[in-house]
Design a protein around this motif. Sequence first.
Motif, PDB file in Angstrom:
ATOM      1  N   LEU A 146       0.951  -1.056  -0.060  1.00 42.90           N
ATOM      2  CA  LEU A 146      -0.072   0.028   0.041  1.00 42.90           C
ATOM      3  C   LEU A 146       0.963   1.272  -0.092  1.00 42.90           C
ATOM      4  O   LEU A 146       0.657   2.178  -0.708  1.00 42.90           O
ATOM      5  CB  LEU A 146      -0.965   0.076   1.220  1.00 42.90           C
ATOM      6  CG  LEU A 146      -1.999   1.068   1.357  1.00 42.90           C
ATOM      7  CD1 LEU A 146      -2.962   0.998   0.327  1.00 42.90           C
ATOM      8  CD2 LEU A 146      -2.714   1.189   2.830  1.00 42.90           C
ATOM      9  N   CYS A 170      -3.067   0.447  -7.945  1.00 42.72           N
ATOM     10  CA  CYS A 170      -4.691  -0.254  -8.068  1.00 42.72           C
ATOM     11  C   CYS A 170      -5.651   0.238  -8.761  1.00 42.72           C
ATOM     12  O   CYS A 170      -6.416  -0.411  -9.731  1.00 42.72           O
ATOM     13  CB  CYS A 170      -5.066  -0.683  -6.547  1.00 42.72           C
ATOM     14  SG  CYS A 170      -6.023  -2.073  -6.507  1.00 42.72           S
ATOM     15  N   MET A 201      -3.236  -6.766  -1.506  1.00 42.97           N
ATOM     16  CA  MET A 201      -2.572  -5.605  -0.960  1.00 42.97           C
ATOM     17  C   MET A 201      -2.018  -6.023   0.522  1.00 42.97           C
ATOM     18  O   MET A 201      -2.288  -6.676   1.174  1.00 42.97           O
ATOM     19  CB  MET A 201      -3.477  -4.578  -0.611  1.00 42.97           C
ATOM     20  CG  MET A 201      -3.789  -3.857  -1.995  1.00 42.97           C
ATOM     21  SD  MET A 201      -4.399  -2.370  -1.478  1.00 42.97           S
ATOM     22  CE  MET A 201      -4.196  -1.365  -2.892  1.00 42.97           C
ATOM     23  N   THR A 205       0.148  -4.366   3.729  1.00 47.11           N
ATOM     24  CA  THR A 205       0.353  -2.965   4.260  1.00 47.11           C
ATOM     25  C   THR A 205       0.863  -3.019   5.837  1.00 47.11           C
ATOM     26  O   THR A 205       0.423  -3.774   6.474  1.00 47.11           O
ATOM     27  CB  THR A 205      -0.746  -2.245   4.242  1.00 47.11           C
ATOM     28  OG1 THR A 205      -0.445  -0.523   4.921  1.00 47.11           O
ATOM     29  CG2 THR A 205      -1.959  -2.771   4.671  1.00 47.11           C
ATOM     30  N   ARG A 258      -7.434  -0.590   5.617  1.00 49.58           N
ATOM     31  CA  ARG A 258      -7.780  -1.739   5.050  1.00 49.58           C
ATOM     32  C   ARG A 258      -8.771  -1.787   4.053  1.00 49.58           C
ATOM     33  O   ARG A 258      -9.065  -2.056   2.919  1.00 49.58           O
ATOM     34  CB  ARG A 258      -8.541  -2.982   6.156  1.00 49.58           C
ATOM     35  CG  ARG A 258      -7.388  -3.258   7.142  1.00 49.58           C
ATOM     36  CD  ARG A 258      -7.757  -4.510   8.099  1.00 49.58           C
ATOM     37  NE  ARG A 258      -8.814  -4.241   8.632  1.00 49.58           N
ATOM     38  CZ  ARG A 258      -8.775  -3.731  10.044  1.00 49.58           C
ATOM     39  NH1 ARG A 258      -7.616  -3.553  10.568  1.00 49.58           N
ATOM     40  NH2 ARG A 258      -9.934  -3.672  10.759  1.00 49.58           N
ATOM     41  N   GLY A 278      -8.029  -0.116   0.700  1.00 49.61           N
ATOM     42  CA  GLY A 278      -7.520  -0.552  -0.306  1.00 49.61           C
ATOM     43  C   GLY A 278      -8.627  -1.753  -0.985  1.00 49.61           C
ATOM     44  O   GLY A 278      -8.725  -1.976  -2.356  1.00 49.61           O
ATOM     45  N   LEU A 279      -9.692  -2.323  -0.125  1.00 51.29           N
ATOM     46  CA  LEU A 279     -10.603  -2.961  -0.576  1.00 51.29           C
ATOM     47  C   LEU A 279     -11.487  -2.225  -1.734  1.00 51.29           C
ATOM     48  O   LEU A 279     -12.211  -2.734  -2.714  1.00 51.29           O
ATOM     49  CB  LEU A 279     -11.335  -3.555   0.455  1.00 51.29           C
ATOM     50  CG  LEU A 279     -10.683  -4.646   1.258  1.00 51.29           C
ATOM     51  CD1 LEU A 279     -11.281  -4.992   2.571  1.00 51.29           C
ATOM     52  CD2 LEU A 279     -10.372  -5.869   0.549  1.00 51.29           C
ATOM     53  N   ALA A 309      -9.083  -4.119  -4.350  1.00 50.62           N
ATOM     54  CA  ALA A 309      -8.004  -5.161  -4.025  1.00 50.62           C
ATOM     55  C   ALA A 309      -9.220  -6.598  -3.837  1.00 50.62           C
ATOM     56  O   ALA A 309     -10.184  -6.396  -3.145  1.00 50.62           O
ATOM     57  CB  ALA A 309      -7.295  -4.893  -2.788  1.00 50.62           C
ATOM     58  N   ASP A 366      -7.960  -9.208  -1.857  1.00 53.49           N
ATOM     59  CA  ASP A 366      -7.333  -9.579  -0.517  1.00 53.49           C
ATOM     60  C   ASP A 366      -6.619  -8.645   0.066  1.00 53.49           C
ATOM     61  O   ASP A 366      -6.033  -7.833  -0.428  1.00 53.49           O
ATOM     62  CB  ASP A 366      -6.936 -11.018  -0.365  1.00 53.49           C
ATOM     63  CG  ASP A 366      -7.734 -12.154  -0.916  1.00 53.49           C
ATOM     64  OD1 ASP A 366      -9.028 -12.049  -0.669  1.00 53.49           O
ATOM     65  OD2 ASP A 366      -7.388 -13.265  -1.057  1.00 53.49           O
ATOM     66  N   TYR A 367      -6.401  -8.867   1.655  1.00 49.90           N
ATOM     67  CA  TYR A 367      -5.666  -7.793   2.237  1.00 49.90           C
ATOM     68  C   TYR A 367      -4.874  -8.659   3.422  1.00 49.90           C
ATOM     69  O   TYR A 367      -5.363  -9.465   3.948  1.00 49.90           O
ATOM     70  CB  TYR A 367      -6.608  -6.826   2.905  1.00 49.90           C
ATOM     71  CG  TYR A 367      -5.926  -5.962   3.843  1.00 49.90           C
ATOM     72  CD1 TYR A 367      -5.661  -6.144   5.049  1.00 49.90           C
ATOM     73  CD2 TYR A 367      -5.564  -4.665   3.324  1.00 49.90           C
ATOM     74  CE1 TYR A 367      -5.061  -5.326   5.915  1.00 49.90           C
ATOM     75  CE2 TYR A 367      -5.122  -3.661   4.205  1.00 49.90           C
ATOM     76  CZ  TYR A 367      -4.779  -3.991   5.542  1.00 49.90           C
ATOM     77  OH  TYR A 367      -4.282  -3.120   6.197  1.00 49.90           O
ATOM     78  N   ALA A 404      -1.995  -7.853   6.442  1.00 42.46           N
ATOM     79  CA  ALA A 404      -1.292  -6.953   7.038  1.00 42.46           C
ATOM     80  C   ALA A 404       0.197  -7.314   7.491  1.00 42.46           C
ATOM     81  O   ALA A 404       0.281  -8.384   7.831  1.00 42.46           O
ATOM     82  CB  ALA A 404      -1.950  -6.682   8.393  1.00 42.46           C
ATOM     83  N   THR A 413     -13.727  -7.189   5.259  1.00 42.85           N
ATOM     84  CA  THR A 413     -13.375  -7.690   3.795  1.00 42.85           C
ATOM     85  C   THR A 413     -14.710  -7.919   3.084  1.00 42.85           C
ATOM     86  O   THR A 413     -15.017  -7.474   2.039  1.00 42.85           O
ATOM     87  CB  THR A 413     -12.412  -8.714   3.692  1.00 42.85           C
ATOM     88  OG1 THR A 413     -11.271  -8.440   4.445  1.00 42.85           O
ATOM     89  CG2 THR A 413     -12.117  -9.189   2.278  1.00 42.85           C
TER      90      THR A 413
END
Length: 235
Positions: A59, A70, A83, A85, A93, A96-97, A101, A103-104, A106, A197
Motif C-alpha cells: 500500500l 490499484c 494488498m 500494508t 484496510r 484498499g478493498l 483489491a 484480499d488484504y 497486514a 473484507t
Amino acid sequence: MRQEPVTGRVLVVDDDVTVRDVVCRYLERDGHEVTAAGSGEEALAAFAARPPDLVVLDLMLPGITGLEVCDRLRRTSAVPVIMLTALGEEEHRIAGLQRGADDYVAKPFSPRELTLRVASVLRRAQGVPEETAAPVSDGDLVIDPRARKALMRGAELPLTGREFDLLLFLVTHPGTVFSREELLDRVWGWNFGDQSTVTVHVRRLREKVEKDPAEPRRIVTVWGAGYRYDPERTE
C-alpha cells in the motif's frame, strides 16, 4: 483429496527490499514465476510489459502509491490483487478493498500465509468446480462460471475476481442467509481474517448489480445474521 498446486505469474511490488526478496523466494519455491518491482512506476511498467496472473501490492510506496497503482490497474484489468500494508487501522484496510483489491494481508505477516492466500486466489481464478460450471441466470443477470463473466441486461459487469466469486456463490444459494464469517470461509477460503473484507465486497457488488444500492433488493442484509440473495421479483 489433496488439491493440485496452482501456479502462475505473480508481480510482487514492495519498496522494502527484505520483504520483497522474502516474498519472491517463497513464491518461487511454490513454483510461481515471479517479477519484482520496488515502486509504483516499476509496477505499472512491468504489468504493461507482461500482465501477470496476480499482483501482490504494498500500500505504501514511494511516488505512485499502492492505492493509485490499484486504481490504474482496475481501469483496464480485473487481475487479482492482494494488498500488503504495515497500517493496521480499519480505514486503511477498507481503502484498499474499495479500490478493488481482492484480499488484504497486514504486515508483519507470515510468508507462508501469504503464499497460501496467493494459491487460493489463483485457484479460484483459474478453475471452476464442475457443479457450478453451467451458466446461471436471474432475471436480467446472467453468470457464466467457465468464462468468469457476469452480464447485466447484456452488458458485462466490471467485476474483480473476488467480486465474481462472491456473486456466483450468493446467486447459486438463493434465499440462504450467510454470516460474514461463513462467507469468509466459503468464498475466500479463510478460517480467520478481517470480516470487514466481506462488508466492503458486498457494498461494491451492490453498486454493480442493484438498481438502487441504497435500497438493495437482490443482496439484502439480514440484521444480526448476515446477507441473503433474493432472486429478482416479478412486478
